[in-house]
Scaffold this motif. Sequence first.
Motif, PDB file in Angstrom:
ATOM      1  N   TYR A  86      11.166  10.568  -9.006  1.00 21.94           N
ATOM      2  CA  TYR A  86      10.933   9.124  -9.055  1.00 21.94           C
ATOM      3  C   TYR A  86       9.845   8.801 -10.071  1.00 21.94           C
ATOM      4  CZ  TYR A  86       6.623   9.384  -6.249  1.00 21.94           C
ATOM      5  OH  TYR A  86       5.347   9.637  -5.808  1.00 21.94           O
ATOM      6  N   GLU A  87       9.859   7.556 -10.519  1.00 26.21           N
ATOM      7  CA  GLU A  87       8.895   7.059 -11.497  1.00 26.21           C
ATOM      8  C   GLU A  87       8.142   5.865 -10.904  1.00 26.21           C
ATOM      9  OE1 GLU A  87      11.083   5.985 -14.931  1.00 26.21           O
ATOM     10  OE2 GLU A  87      11.964   7.992 -15.225  1.00 26.21           O
ATOM     11  N   THR A  88       6.862   5.809 -11.167  1.00 32.93           N
ATOM     12  CA  THR A  88       6.012   4.714 -10.677  1.00 32.93           C
ATOM     13  C   THR A  88       5.385   3.990 -11.863  1.00 32.93           C
ATOM     14  OG1 THR A  88       5.496   5.949  -8.652  1.00 32.93           O
ATOM     15  CG2 THR A  88       4.045   4.093  -9.238  1.00 32.93           C
ATOM     16  N   THR A  89       5.519   2.651 -11.840  1.00 41.08           N
ATOM     17  CA  THR A  89       4.978   1.843 -12.934  1.00 41.08           C
ATOM     18  C   THR A  89       3.972   0.840 -12.369  1.00 41.08           C
ATOM     19  OG1 THR A  89       7.076   2.010 -14.122  1.00 41.08           O
ATOM     20  CG2 THR A  89       5.549   0.275 -14.814  1.00 41.08           C
ATOM     21  N   LEU A  90       2.788   0.846 -12.946  1.00 41.84           N
ATOM     22  CA  LEU A  90       1.744  -0.109 -12.602  1.00 41.84           C
ATOM     23  C   LEU A  90       1.537  -1.020 -13.811  1.00 41.84           C
ATOM     24  CD1 LEU A  90      -0.551  -1.110 -10.714  1.00 41.84           C
ATOM     25  CD2 LEU A  90      -2.043   0.575 -11.824  1.00 41.84           C
ATOM     26  N   ALA A  91       1.700  -2.340 -13.641  1.00 41.03           N
ATOM     27  CA  ALA A  91       1.637  -3.261 -14.780  1.00 41.03           C
ATOM     28  C   ALA A  91       0.784  -4.476 -14.436  1.00 41.03           C
ATOM     29  CB  ALA A  91       3.031  -3.715 -15.192  1.00 41.03           C
ATOM     30  N   LEU A  92       0.133  -4.985 -15.461  1.00 39.01           N
ATOM     31  CA  LEU A  92      -0.690  -6.189 -15.352  1.00 39.01           C
ATOM     32  C   LEU A  92      -0.115  -7.233 -16.303  1.00 39.01           C
ATOM     33  CD1 LEU A  92      -3.320  -7.345 -14.045  1.00 39.01           C
ATOM     34  CD2 LEU A  92      -4.500  -6.633 -16.144  1.00 39.01           C
ATOM     35  N   GLU A  93       0.102  -8.465 -15.788  1.00 36.50           N
ATOM     36  CA  GLU A  93       0.704  -9.521 -16.605  1.00 36.50           C
ATOM     37  C   GLU A  93      -0.221 -10.736 -16.657  1.00 36.50           C
ATOM     38  OE1 GLU A  93       4.467 -10.508 -14.987  1.00 36.50           O
ATOM     39  OE2 GLU A  93       5.467  -8.691 -15.683  1.00 36.50           O
ATOM     40  N   GLN A  94      -0.234 -11.380 -17.801  1.00 32.44           N
ATOM     41  CA  GLN A  94      -1.013 -12.606 -17.975  1.00 32.44           C
ATOM     42  C   GLN A  94      -0.188 -13.596 -18.782  1.00 32.44           C
ATOM     43  OE1 GLN A  94      -4.349 -13.584 -16.939  1.00 32.44           O
ATOM     44  NE2 GLN A  94      -3.361 -15.492 -17.547  1.00 32.44           N
ATOM     45  N   VAL A 144       3.493  -3.278  -8.943  1.00 32.24           N
ATOM     46  CA  VAL A 144       3.729  -1.837  -8.765  1.00 32.24           C
ATOM     47  C   VAL A 144       5.222  -1.657  -8.516  1.00 32.24           C
ATOM     48  CG1 VAL A 144       3.221   0.214  -7.417  1.00 32.24           C
ATOM     49  CG2 VAL A 144       1.413  -1.470  -7.845  1.00 32.24           C
ATOM     50  N   GLU A 145       5.849  -0.802  -9.298  1.00 34.53           N
ATOM     51  CA  GLU A 145       7.290  -0.614  -9.199  1.00 34.53           C
ATOM     52  C   GLU A 145       7.596   0.880  -9.122  1.00 34.53           C
ATOM     53  OE1 GLU A 145      11.260  -1.347 -11.946  1.00 34.53           O
ATOM     54  OE2 GLU A 145       9.473  -2.584 -12.255  1.00 34.53           O
ATOM     55  N   THR A 146       8.452   1.266  -8.170  1.00 35.53           N
ATOM     56  CA  THR A 146       8.897   2.653  -8.001  1.00 35.53           C
ATOM     57  C   THR A 146      10.408   2.687  -8.132  1.00 35.53           C
ATOM     58  OG1 THR A 146       7.032   3.162  -6.541  1.00 35.53           O
ATOM     59  CG2 THR A 146       8.941   4.634  -6.454  1.00 35.53           C
ATOM     60  N   GLU A 147      10.928   3.627  -8.923  1.00 44.05           N
ATOM     61  CA  GLU A 147      12.367   3.712  -9.140  1.00 44.05           C
ATOM     62  C   GLU A 147      12.783   5.171  -9.223  1.00 44.05           C
ATOM     63  OE1 GLU A 147      12.933   3.230 -13.812  1.00 44.05           O
ATOM     64  OE2 GLU A 147      12.010   1.445 -12.898  1.00 44.05           O
ATOM     65  N   ASN A 148      14.129   5.368  -9.181  1.00 43.94           N
ATOM     66  CA  ASN A 148      14.735   6.707  -9.293  1.00 43.94           C
ATOM     67  C   ASN A 148      14.355   7.607  -8.114  1.00 43.94           C
ATOM     68  OD1 ASN A 148      15.802   5.888 -11.756  1.00 43.94           O
ATOM     69  ND2 ASN A 148      14.109   6.767 -12.934  1.00 43.94           N
ATOM     70  N   PHE A 149      14.474   7.106  -6.914  1.00 46.38           N
ATOM     71  CA  PHE A 149      14.236   7.944  -5.738  1.00 46.38           C
ATOM     72  C   PHE A 149      15.361   7.697  -4.739  1.00 46.38           C
ATOM     73  CE2 PHE A 149      12.209   3.960  -4.756  1.00 46.38           C
ATOM     74  CZ  PHE A 149      12.496   3.734  -3.422  1.00 46.38           C
TER      75      PHE A 149
END
Length: 431
Positions: A102-110, A85-90
């Motif tokens: 602000y922008e919030t990014t939720l990502a799944l990696e394999q 979970v990543e939050t940026e621009n705040f």
Amino acid sequence: MRNLLCGAVAAMALSAMVGAAHAQGCAPVPVGTIEYDQTRPLTLERAVARAGHAAPEVMTAALEARAASADADQAGRWLNPSISVETENFAGTGGLEGFEAYETTLALEQTFRLGGKRRLSERAARAEAALASAECDLQRLEAQRLAGELFLDLQAAIQMADVADASAKLAEEFASVVERRVDAGAAAPPELSRARAEAASLKAAADAARGEAEARALALASVWGSAEVDFVLPEPETSGLGIDTAEPDSVPGTHPRLQAAQAGADARAAATDRARAGAWPDVTVSAGVRRFEDTGDSAFLAGVSLPLPVFDRNQDATRAARIRTEGAQLNARAVEARLRAEQASLAAQVRAAKSRLQRLEGEALPLAEDAYASAAEGYRVGKFDLTATLDARRSLIEIRAKVIDARLALQTQTLRLRALIGAAPFEGEIQ
């Protein structure tokens, strides 16, 4: 001495041997107990079986083999995915002040291991587990062989104690003959003192022989981890194991030492394949969603990352693994050759020991017995002096000891040959 040890054991009745973990072979270690009948004299077969089941080294090796199998299961599992979970621009300046944009990014990696790394890693771990199992089998055979040799040593010590007791009794009987001759004035008094001194010396030797037998019994019990003699002493058996010498080309491919060497070569080969697969980079795939707080919009995102194998293609590790594989294969061939040479040597030693025992039992012992009987009778009637009689008795005692030593040598070499070719009592599980 046998009554002393048997009396200490009699109170124990049927006791259970070991607790939580017991190694039956080197299969998965079962939980339970194995009971041993302590009301009958110990036999070679039971001593060997008990060592194979309960020797601490065997149990430790069996648990290690079990752990290696668990490592192999672990090596075959997929890598876990990761979530971020990543939050940026705040908390910026201007239009990015506070939390309005602000922008919030939720990502799944394999991560996917390419080049068959997972399969090859599992195969290499299975090979290591097979090696651990083979080494456990080897440890079990060594413990069984040690128990067998100590059992034969104990049996010979009991025989030697019996011979010492018989010799001391013989000396006492002869001292009585000397005493009667001294009383009759047919012999000098110093001869009686000399005969009694010989009898006392032989009694001391008998005491030492009984102590040696007790020490051998404790050494045997220690093989399966017991601090005391927890068995009824074996009978002083005088017969051999009755094995025919085998030809050198009959070394079985199932000998644990050879199996361990071959398993080591297989493990090295599997490690080489795994190292070779290390040249393939692992790819990581990601997917997620991003939310823009200032507009309330959302968007999907996807990505792929791949290391560039520019500087490292695992080539050195592959070369090292390949060299070790060649060394393991060479070792396996050398082990097989040495096993064949060892079998030929043991077969020759068995034949020589058998010939020696037959000559001692068939020729030397009867002659020594006749010589002493004649000397003792000759002294009794005044034909021979005391020195000749005592020398004849010493020769008889010495030859009796040599017979026991020759029988022990034959049985020990036969036992080692049986262990080498997988004959009884080493041919399987003995309950």
